[in-house]
Design a protein around this motif. Structure first.
Motif, PDB file in Angstrom:
ATOM      1  N   HIS A 249      -6.273  -6.403  -5.959  1.00 35.62           N
ATOM      2  CA  HIS A 249      -5.394  -7.578  -5.935  1.00 35.62           C
ATOM      3  C   HIS A 249      -4.848  -7.838  -4.539  1.00 35.62           C
ATOM      4  CE1 HIS A 249      -2.075 -10.295  -7.187  1.00 35.62           C
ATOM      5  NE2 HIS A 249      -2.842 -10.534  -8.248  1.00 35.62           N
ATOM      6  N   VAL A 250      -5.652  -7.586  -3.511  1.00 31.68           N
ATOM      7  CA  VAL A 250      -5.251  -7.928  -2.145  1.00 31.68           C
ATOM      8  C   VAL A 250      -5.643  -9.383  -1.891  1.00 31.68           C
ATOM      9  CG1 VAL A 250      -5.535  -7.395   0.298  1.00 31.68           C
ATOM     10  CG2 VAL A 250      -5.588  -5.544  -1.403  1.00 31.68           C
ATOM     11  N   PRO A 251      -4.697 -10.268  -1.587  1.00 32.52           N
ATOM     12  CA  PRO A 251      -5.040 -11.677  -1.382  1.00 32.52           C
ATOM     13  C   PRO A 251      -5.845 -11.892  -0.107  1.00 32.52           C
ATOM     14  CG  PRO A 251      -2.713 -11.293  -0.930  1.00 32.52           C
ATOM     15  CD  PRO A 251      -3.253 -10.014  -1.475  1.00 32.52           C
TER      16      PRO A 251
ATOM     17  N   LEU B 201      -9.242   7.850  -2.393  1.00 39.59           N
ATOM     18  CA  LEU B 201      -8.691   6.509  -2.206  1.00 39.59           C
ATOM     19  C   LEU B 201      -9.805   5.519  -1.919  1.00 39.59           C
ATOM     20  CD1 LEU B 201      -6.277   4.561  -1.689  1.00 39.59           C
ATOM     21  CD2 LEU B 201      -6.285   5.381   0.694  1.00 39.59           C
ATOM     22  N   ASP B 202      -9.783   4.392  -2.631  1.00 38.98           N
ATOM     23  CA  ASP B 202     -10.747   3.314  -2.404  1.00 38.98           C
ATOM     24  C   ASP B 202     -10.024   1.978  -2.454  1.00 38.98           C
ATOM     25  OD1 ASP B 202     -13.458   4.731  -2.515  1.00 38.98           O
ATOM     26  OD2 ASP B 202     -12.598   5.323  -4.440  1.00 38.98           O
ATOM     27  N   VAL B 203     -10.649   0.977  -1.850  1.00 33.30           N
ATOM     28  CA  VAL B 203     -10.248  -0.413  -2.035  1.00 33.30           C
ATOM     29  C   VAL B 203     -11.280  -1.046  -2.960  1.00 33.30           C
ATOM     30  CG1 VAL B 203      -9.876  -2.650  -0.939  1.00 33.30           C
ATOM     31  CG2 VAL B 203      -9.133  -0.556   0.222  1.00 33.30           C
TER      32      VAL B 203
ATOM     33  N   GLY C 193       0.820  -1.206   0.000  1.00 31.18           N
ATOM     34  CA  GLY C 193       0.000   0.000   0.000  1.00 31.18           C
ATOM     35  C   GLY C 193       0.852   1.254   0.000  1.00 31.18           C
ATOM     36  N   THR C 194       1.954   1.222   0.734  1.00 27.00           N
ATOM     37  CA  THR C 194       2.867   2.370   0.758  1.00 27.00           C
ATOM     38  C   THR C 194       3.450   2.625  -0.626  1.00 27.00           C
ATOM     39  OG1 THR C 194       3.418   1.954   3.074  1.00 27.00           O
ATOM     40  CG2 THR C 194       4.955   3.305   1.803  1.00 27.00           C
ATOM     41  N   ASP C 195       3.860   1.551  -1.297  1.00 31.68           N
ATOM     42  CA  ASP C 195       4.383   1.699  -2.659  1.00 31.68           C
ATOM     43  C   ASP C 195       3.355   2.372  -3.561  1.00 31.68           C
ATOM     44  OD1 ASP C 195       6.786   0.372  -2.100  1.00 31.68           O
ATOM     45  OD2 ASP C 195       5.956  -1.586  -2.648  1.00 31.68           O
TER      46      ASP C 195
ATOM     47  N   GLN D 124      -7.877  -3.469   4.723  1.00 30.79           N
ATOM     48  CA  GLN D 124      -7.764  -2.218   5.472  1.00 30.79           C
ATOM     49  C   GLN D 124      -6.310  -1.852   5.714  1.00 30.79           C
ATOM     50  OE1 GLN D 124     -10.461  -0.272   6.220  1.00 30.79           O
ATOM     51  NE2 GLN D 124      -8.949   1.284   6.799  1.00 30.79           N
ATOM     52  N   VAL D 125      -5.457  -2.860   5.849  1.00 31.09           N
ATOM     53  CA  VAL D 125      -4.026  -2.590   6.032  1.00 31.09           C
ATOM     54  C   VAL D 125      -3.462  -1.916   4.785  1.00 31.09           C
ATOM     55  CG1 VAL D 125      -1.761  -3.659   6.337  1.00 31.09           C
ATOM     56  CG2 VAL D 125      -3.714  -4.451   7.687  1.00 31.09           C
ATOM     57  N   ALA D 126      -3.816  -2.441   3.613  1.00 31.12           N
ATOM     58  CA  ALA D 126      -3.357  -1.814   2.368  1.00 31.12           C
ATOM     59  C   ALA D 126      -3.873  -0.384   2.275  1.00 31.12           C
ATOM     60  CB  ALA D 126      -3.834  -2.631   1.166  1.00 31.12           C
ATOM     61  N   HIS D 127      -5.131  -0.184   2.628  1.00 31.25           N
ATOM     62  CA  HIS D 127      -5.726   1.160   2.607  1.00 31.25           C
ATOM     63  C   HIS D 127      -4.945   2.105   3.524  1.00 31.25           C
ATOM     64  CE1 HIS D 127      -8.408   4.332   4.106  1.00 31.25           C
ATOM     65  NE2 HIS D 127      -9.003   4.287   2.920  1.00 31.25           N
TER      66      HIS D 127
END
Length: 260
Positions: A226-228, A248-250, A207-209, A234-237
């Motif tokens: 593409h979050v497995p 920003l959305d997931v 997510g930081t990248d 939520q961590v990626a967000h």
């Protein structure tokens, strides 16, 4: 131009989503000059074809563009082959399928077909130009940009109606990905890795990248995908939000975005 998320699970279908597949639609004239809705698919991963029926008739799809040939991005082309070959209304006209070199042979092997004719009577296979020349489908102009992944892989920069959508495909951070993302109205980017883990280089993004990429590229909106299933979206967000202060959305199945 409208984006609809058909499948957004990373690496394999998850409990809430098929693997990668994105429906993109735009209005444009056909060969007779009549304006109609054109539809393309960015990837067609396992489980996605069934879900597609909820949002569009698969027989109205005009082309499929594959970012790379891992199963979670291409394997439902096998089902699409069956649908187009054996549909009760008869064999359907060929439609273009764009992908890395060797796509036709890879898909023939996946369905245990001889490489000739393979699926070439149902699909008109094209390898992406080595020089990155855009390909055109109706109102869409799609530029493939080579990115970093263990197999030949491409980010897809899609332009229509004056808007730009960039789909990362699967990629580590690289110059090609940054080039593809520049100034996009919407960046649809994978975030399969999490910060703090022993992540190998050149495979996926955190997510930081992705947040850093969006900031550098000056995009209008960022959508994480593409979050497995073994990771919490939520961590990626939250990782992306720490460095990116724009929209920003997931990605979730059925989510739609109108560009710009």
């Amino acid at each position: 131009m409208r984006l609809t998320v058909i499948g957004c699970a990373g690496s394999y279908p998850g409990p809430d989503s098929p693997a990668s597949c994105y429906l993109v639609e735009a209005e444009g004239p056909d060969a007779t000059g009549e304006v109609r809705t054109w539809r393309i698919l960015l990837d067609l991963g396992n489980g996605a074809l069934g879900m597609l029926h909820r949002y569009a008739d698969p027989l109205t799809v005009d082309a499929v563009l594959l970012s790379h040939l891992h199963a979670d991005h291409c394997l439902d082309l096998c089902g699409f082959y069956v649908l187009r070959k054996y549909h009760p209304t008869g064999p359907q006209p060929r439609i273009p399928v764009f992908g890395p070199a060797g796509t036709a042979a890879r898909m023939a092997r996946a369905y245990d077909l001889p490489e000739e004719p393979g699926m070439s009577e149902e699909f008109d296979f094209h390898a992406y130009p080595e020089d990155g020349t855009p390909v055109e489908v109706g109102p869409f102009r799609i530029q493939p940009v080579r990115v970093e992944h263990p197999v030949p892989a491409y980010s897809l920069r899609v332009r229509a109606d004056g808007a730009v959508l960039t789909y990362s495909g699967d990629s580590g951070m690289c110059e090609g990905l940054e080039r593809a993302a520049q100034g996009a109205d919407l960046l649809l980017a994978e975030a399969a890795f999490c910060d703090g883990e022993d992540n190998p280089d050149g495979i996926h993004l955190t997510g930081t990248d992705v947040g850093t990429l969006a900031k550098r590229a000056g995009v209008g909106r960022l959508v994480l995908t593409h979050v497995p299933a073994w990771h919490d979206p939520q961590v990626a967000h939250d990782e992306a939000r720490a460095v990116w202060d724009g929209p920003l959305d997931v990605a979730r199945v059925g989510s739609t975005y109108d560009l710009p």
